[in-house]
Design an enzyme around this catalytic site. Structure first.
Site, PDB file in Angstrom:
ATOM      1  N   ASN A 220       0.853  -1.196   0.000  1.00 48.49           N
ATOM      2  CA  ASN A 220       0.000   0.000   0.000  1.00 48.49           C
ATOM      3  C   ASN A 220       0.887   1.243   0.000  1.00 48.49           C
ATOM      4  OD1 ASN A 220       0.560   0.801   2.846  1.00 48.49           O
ATOM      5  ND2 ASN A 220      -0.374  -1.190   3.240  1.00 48.49           N
ATOM      6  N   ASP A 289      -3.994  -6.509   4.918  1.00 44.08           N
ATOM      7  CA  ASP A 289      -5.068  -7.342   5.486  1.00 44.08           C
ATOM      8  C   ASP A 289      -5.069  -8.733   4.876  1.00 44.08           C
ATOM      9  OD1 ASP A 289      -6.170  -5.445   7.226  1.00 44.08           O
ATOM     10  OD2 ASP A 289      -7.121  -4.420   5.538  1.00 44.08           O
TER      11      ASP A 289
END
Ligand SMILES: Cc1cc2nc3c(=O)[nH]c(=O)nc-3n(C[C@H](O)[C@H](O)[C@H](O)COP(=O)(O)O)c2cc1C
Length: 414
Positions: A220, A289
Site C-alpha cells: 500500500n 489485510d
C-alpha cells in the site's frame, strides 16, 4: 527589555542558557545565520565556531553581529588571550549544536579527531551535543556516513534528521538540513524535563509487502511518516521508544531500538516479542489485510485471459495484542476513514480492545504518502480530539499529548 522569542510547549525558553553553535562547511551554512537569530530571540547566549570550510560559505562577521560575541579565528589563540580556547568553550557550553554538520565533520567526530577548533571543542565537551546533518543524497546514503552516524548515536549524540526535497546542490532527495525552527524546538525540548521519562512505547510504522512471487508483492502507499512522527515526538518527551517498521519512504528517527521487517507475519513476530515489555503500543503501520495463499517459487508467467490470485487474511496484529493486553497497558489503533466515520472507529476500537483509536481521513492532503494529515481520536466511544489539516508532526504532538494526559500513563511515570 526581555527578548521576545520562542518557548517550548511547556514554557521553557533559552534565557540563561549557553549555546555553542558549530557551523561546518556545507551550503546550508546560510541557514545557520537565521538559526542564530532565533536562538538569540529565544533568550539564549550564543557563541559560534566556524570551520575553515564554513568560512568559505558564510563570514565570521555575520555570526559576530548576530550573536553579539566574537567568533574565534582558530584553535591557536594569541598569547594575550587567557586560558585555552577549546577548553574554555567546551566548559562554557550547556549545549553544543552542530548545524549544518557535514559528512566530513561526522567522520571526524565519530573517530575522535581534533585537528581544528570545532572538532577539538567537541571532543573536550561533556554537555549534550545535537547534530543537524546536511549533505546531498549520495553522501547521506553512503555506508561510511551511515556507519559514522551509528557510532555517534552509540556515543550518545543526538541527531535532528534531515528532511527531503530540493537540495541546494541542485539535486533533490534526502539530506536537506532541518529548518532552523525545528532545530530550536529540539534544543528547547532538550532542556525540558521529559514528561514521559520511564514510559516505554512500542510503535509500528510503514507498510508491509506480501510476496506473490520472487519479483511481485502486494502493498500500500503508507510512507511511514505518521508512525515516525509519533516515535520522534514521544522520544522528544523522554519516552523509551522501540520502533518496528516495514518498508518506508523516509528515514526513521533517532530511537532506542529499531527493527525493520517486510511482511505482516514478520511484523507480528517482532511486535509480539516486544509487546509484554511496553507500556503503550501504537499500531500506526499499514499492515496488509490479505496475503497470497501461496508464494510462487518462480516468476508467474503471462497467461492468456485472466489470472486469479487467492488471498488469505493476515494475522490481525492489533486484535491479537489487544487480547493479550494487561490492565495497565495502553493500546492505540489506527484506522483509515472509509465513510462510517466515528461509528466505524468506535466499533473497531471495541472489537480490537483498543484504548484509543485514531481515525485518519483519506484525501488529497491527508492519509497515506503525503506530509499532512487530519485526525480524530476516539476513547471509550467518545471523540476526545480532532485536528484540522496539519503536518504529521503536529498531529503526532496532539496524539502524544493526549496519551501523556492519560491517567494510567501518569501512574506509570517514575
Ligand atoms: C559548493 C560546495 C558545497 C558543499 N556542500 C556540502 C554539504 O552540504 N554537506 C557536506 O557534507 N559537504 C559539503 N561540501 C563538502 C565540504 O565542504 C568538505 O567536505 C569540507 O572538507 C568540509 O569541511 P568541514 O567539515 O571542516 O567544515 C561542499 C563543498 C562545496 C565546494
Amino acid at each position: 527589555m526581555k527578548a521576545r522569542g520562542r518557548s517550548s510547549s511547556s514554557g521553557v525558553d533559552l534565557h540563561g542558557k549557553k549555546i555553542l553553535l558549530i557551523v561546518t562547511g556545507g551550503i546550508a551554512a546560510y541557514k545557520s545565520a537565521h538559526l542564530v537569530r532565533l536562538l538569540v530571540r529565544s533568550g539564549g547566549e550564543v557563541r559560534v565556531v566556524l570551520t575553515a570550510s564554513a568560512s568559505e560559505f558564510v563570514t565570521p562577521l555575520t555570526f559576530e553581529v548576530l550573536s553579539g560575541n566574537p567568533v574565534p579565528a582558530g584553535l591557536f589563540a594569541p598569547r594575550s588571550e587567557p586560558g585555552v580556547r577549546h577548553v574554555e568553550l567546551a566548559t562554557w557550553a550547556q549545549r553544543i549544536l552542530v548545524a549544518p554538520a557535514t559528512a566530513d565533520f561526522l567522520a571526524k567526530a565519530a573517530h575522535g579527531l581534533a585537528d581544528d577548533l570545532a572538532s577539538t571543542v567537541l571532543l573536550a565537551a561533556r554537555c549534550p551535543v545535537i547534530l543537524a546533518p546536511a549533505m546531498n543524497e549520495g553522501m547521506w546514503q553512503n555506508p561510511a556516513v551511515r556507519r559514522n552516524i551509528d557510532v555517534l548515536r552509540g556515543d550518545g549524540k543526538h541527531f535532528i534528521e534531515p528532511g527531503s526535497g530540493a537540495l541546494a546542490c541542485g539535486e533533490s532527495g534526502s539530506g536537506r538540513m532541518a529548518e532552523p525552527e525545528e532545530i530550536v524546538r529540539t534544543l528547547l525540548s532538550s532542556f525540558e524535563p521529559g514528561d514521559l521519562a520511564g514510559v516505554r512505547f512500542l510503535i509500528s510504522a510503514g507498510r508491509t509487502e506480501e510476496d506473490i512471487d520472487p519479483v511481485r508483492y502486494l502493498s500500500n502507499r503508507s510512507s511511514g511518516r505518521m508512525g515516525f512522527a509519533l516515535a520522534a515526538e514521544a522520544k522528544r518527551r523522554g519516552a523509551h521508544i522501540t520502533l518496528v517498521h516495514g518498508p518506508v519512504d523516509v528515514e526513521p528517527p533517532d530511537v532506542d531500538a529499531c527493527t525493520r521487517v517486510r511482511n505482516a507475519a514478520r511484523m507480528k513476530a517482532a511486535l509480539s516479542k516486544a509487546f509484554p515489555r511496553c507500556n503503550v503500543l501504537i499500531m500506526a503501520a499499514a499492515v496488509a489485510d490479505f496475503t497470497p495463499v501461496t508464494r510462487a517459487d518462480a516468476k508467474i508467467r503471462r497467461v492468456e485471459g485472466n489470472l486469479s490470485l487467492e488471498l488469505k487474511p493476515t494475522p490481525d496484529i492489533l486484535a491479537i495484542l489487544g487480547a493479550r493486553k494487561k490492565k495497565e497497558q495502553v493500546v492505540v489503533g489506527f484506522a483509515l476513514e472509509t465513510g462510517g466515520g466515528g461509528r466505524f472507529a468506535n466499533e473497531k476500537a471495541r472489537r480490537k480492545a483498543c484504548d484509543y483509536l485514531v481515525l485518519n481521513r483519506v484525501g488529497e492532503r491527508t492519509g497515506f504518502s503525503v506530509e499532512t494529515n487530519q485526525i480524530s481520536v476516539f476513547k471509550d466511544g467518545r471523540k476526545v480530539l480532532a485536528t484540522g489539516i496539519v503536518s504529521k508532526e503536529e498531529a503526532a504532538a496532539a496524539i502524544i499529548g493526549q496519551l501523556a494526559a492519560d491517567v494510567r500513563l501518569r501512574r506509570m511515570k517514575r
